[in-house]
Write a protein that holds these residues in place. Structure first.
Motif, PDB file in Angstrom:
ATOM      1  N   VAL A 225       0.842  -1.199   0.000  1.00 32.34           N
ATOM      2  CA  VAL A 225       0.000   0.000   0.000  1.00 32.34           C
ATOM      3  C   VAL A 225       0.877   1.250   0.000  1.00 32.34           C
ATOM      4  N   LEU A 226       1.896   1.268   0.851  1.00 27.55           N
ATOM      5  CA  LEU A 226       2.805   2.424   0.911  1.00 27.55           C
ATOM      6  C   LEU A 226       3.569   2.585  -0.402  1.00 27.55           C
ATOM      7  N   GLY A 227       4.002   1.492  -0.984  1.00 31.51           N
ATOM      8  CA  GLY A 227       4.707   1.541  -2.260  1.00 31.51           C
ATOM      9  C   GLY A 227       3.837   2.144  -3.347  1.00 31.51           C
ATOM     10  N   GLN A 228       2.584   1.719  -3.393  1.00 34.25           N
ATOM     11  CA  GLN A 228       1.643   2.256  -4.376  1.00 34.25           C
ATOM     12  C   GLN A 228       1.386   3.740  -4.121  1.00 34.25           C
ATOM     13  N   TYR A 229       1.251   4.118  -2.857  1.00 35.31           N
ATOM     14  CA  TYR A 229       1.026   5.514  -2.481  1.00 35.31           C
ATOM     15  C   TYR A 229       2.209   6.381  -2.924  1.00 35.31           C
ATOM     16  N   ILE A 230       3.430   5.911  -2.670  1.00 39.56           N
ATOM     17  CA  ILE A 230       4.624   6.661  -3.061  1.00 39.56           C
ATOM     18  C   ILE A 230       4.694   6.775  -4.581  1.00 39.56           C
ATOM     19  N   GLU A 231       4.371   5.696  -5.267  1.00 39.50           N
ATOM     20  CA  GLU A 231       4.362   5.718  -6.735  1.00 39.50           C
ATOM     21  C   GLU A 231       3.375   6.765  -7.255  1.00 39.50           C
ATOM     22  N   ASN A 232       2.198   6.785  -6.655  1.00 40.06           N
ATOM     23  CA  ASN A 232       1.176   7.765  -7.055  1.00 40.06           C
ATOM     24  C   ASN A 232       1.644   9.194  -6.780  1.00 40.06           C
ATOM     25  N   LEU A 233       2.271   9.419  -5.625  1.00 42.69           N
ATOM     26  CA  LEU A 233       2.792  10.750  -5.307  1.00 42.69           C
ATOM     27  C   LEU A 233       3.876  11.172  -6.300  1.00 42.69           C
ATOM     28  N   MET A 234       4.748  10.251  -6.624  1.00 37.94           N
ATOM     29  CA  MET A 234       5.832  10.566  -7.558  1.00 37.94           C
ATOM     30  C   MET A 234       5.278  10.903  -8.944  1.00 37.94           C
ATOM     31  N   SER A 235       4.287  10.187  -9.401  1.00 36.17           N
ATOM     32  CA  SER A 235       3.737  10.451 -10.728  1.00 36.17           C
ATOM     33  C   SER A 235       2.953  11.759 -10.738  1.00 36.17           C
ATOM     34  N   ALA A 236       2.404  12.165  -9.596  1.00 36.17           N
ATOM     35  CA  ALA A 236       1.644  13.409  -9.518  1.00 36.17           C
ATOM     36  C   ALA A 236       2.546  14.613  -9.256  1.00 36.17           C
ATOM     37  N   SER A 237       3.774  14.397  -8.833  1.00 36.33           N
ATOM     38  CA  SER A 237       4.663  15.497  -8.458  1.00 36.33           C
ATOM     39  C   SER A 237       5.329  16.114  -9.687  1.00 36.33           C
ATOM     40  N   SER A 238       5.402  17.433  -9.694  1.00 31.84           N
ATOM     41  CA  SER A 238       6.039  18.130 -10.812  1.00 31.84           C
ATOM     42  C   SER A 238       7.550  17.922 -10.801  1.00 31.84           C
ATOM     43  N   VAL A 239       8.128  17.668  -9.644  1.00 32.87           N
ATOM     44  CA  VAL A 239       9.576  17.456  -9.557  1.00 32.87           C
ATOM     45  C   VAL A 239       9.975  16.245 -10.389  1.00 32.87           C
ATOM     46  N   PHE A 240       9.218  15.180 -10.289  1.00 35.41           N
ATOM     47  CA  PHE A 240       9.561  13.975 -11.038  1.00 35.41           C
ATOM     48  C   PHE A 240       9.138  14.079 -12.494  1.00 35.41           C
ATOM     49  N   GLN A 241       8.125  14.871 -12.772  1.00 37.32           N
ATOM     50  CA  GLN A 241       7.671  15.017 -14.152  1.00 37.32           C
ATOM     51  C   GLN A 241       8.637  15.860 -14.961  1.00 37.32           C
ATOM     52  N   THR A 242       9.318  16.825 -14.346  1.00 40.76           N
ATOM     53  CA  THR A 242      10.258  17.670 -15.094  1.00 40.76           C
ATOM     54  C   THR A 242      11.413  16.841 -15.632  1.00 40.76           C
ATOM     55  N   THR A 243      11.845  15.843 -14.900  1.00 35.30           N
ATOM     56  CA  THR A 243      12.921  14.997 -15.422  1.00 35.30           C
ATOM     57  C   THR A 243      12.431  14.213 -16.624  1.00 35.30           C
ATOM     58  N   ASP A 244      11.159  13.834 -16.610  1.00 36.98           N
ATOM     59  CA  ASP A 244      10.607  13.113 -17.744  1.00 36.98           C
ATOM     60  C   ASP A 244      10.541  14.019 -18.966  1.00 36.98           C
TER      61      ASP A 244
END
Length: 96
Positions: A71-90
């Motif tokens: 559950v925590l892994g999925q939550y972190i994954e969801n946060l990372m995909s929603a975060s602009s910090v991780f999207q800018t690298t993409d």
């Protein structure tokens, strides 16, 4: 002749009593040893039952923690995909 017979019977009776005492003492030792072994077996059975219960509890806790980690892994994954910090690298990698 009677005195001799009486002495012989008395000696024989004393030997038989002595033999019976020895057998009785040996039986007592065997009984004590059996009792000690039975108590030891019972104690080991209780220890095994306790350890088995502990193993079951640890298995149950392990399953619970694995589920929470998923559950925590999925939550972190969801946060990372929603975060602009991780999207800018993409987006930078897409520009190149």
């Amino acid at each position: 002749s009677r005195k001799r017979s009486s002495k012989a019977e008395s000696a024989h009776s004393t030997m038989m009593n002595s033999d019976m005492d020895a057998v009785e003492a040996e039986n007592q030792v065997e009984l004590e040893e059996k009792t000690r072994l039975i108590n030891q077996v019972l104690e080991l059975q209780h220890t095994l039952e306790d350890l088995s219960a502990r193993v079951d509890a640890v298995k149950e806790e392990n399953l619970k923690l694995k589920s929470e980690n998923q559950v925590l892994g999925q939550y972190i994954e969801n946060l990372m995909s929603a975060s602009s910090v991780f999207q800018t690298t993409d987006t930078k990698s897409k520009r190149k």
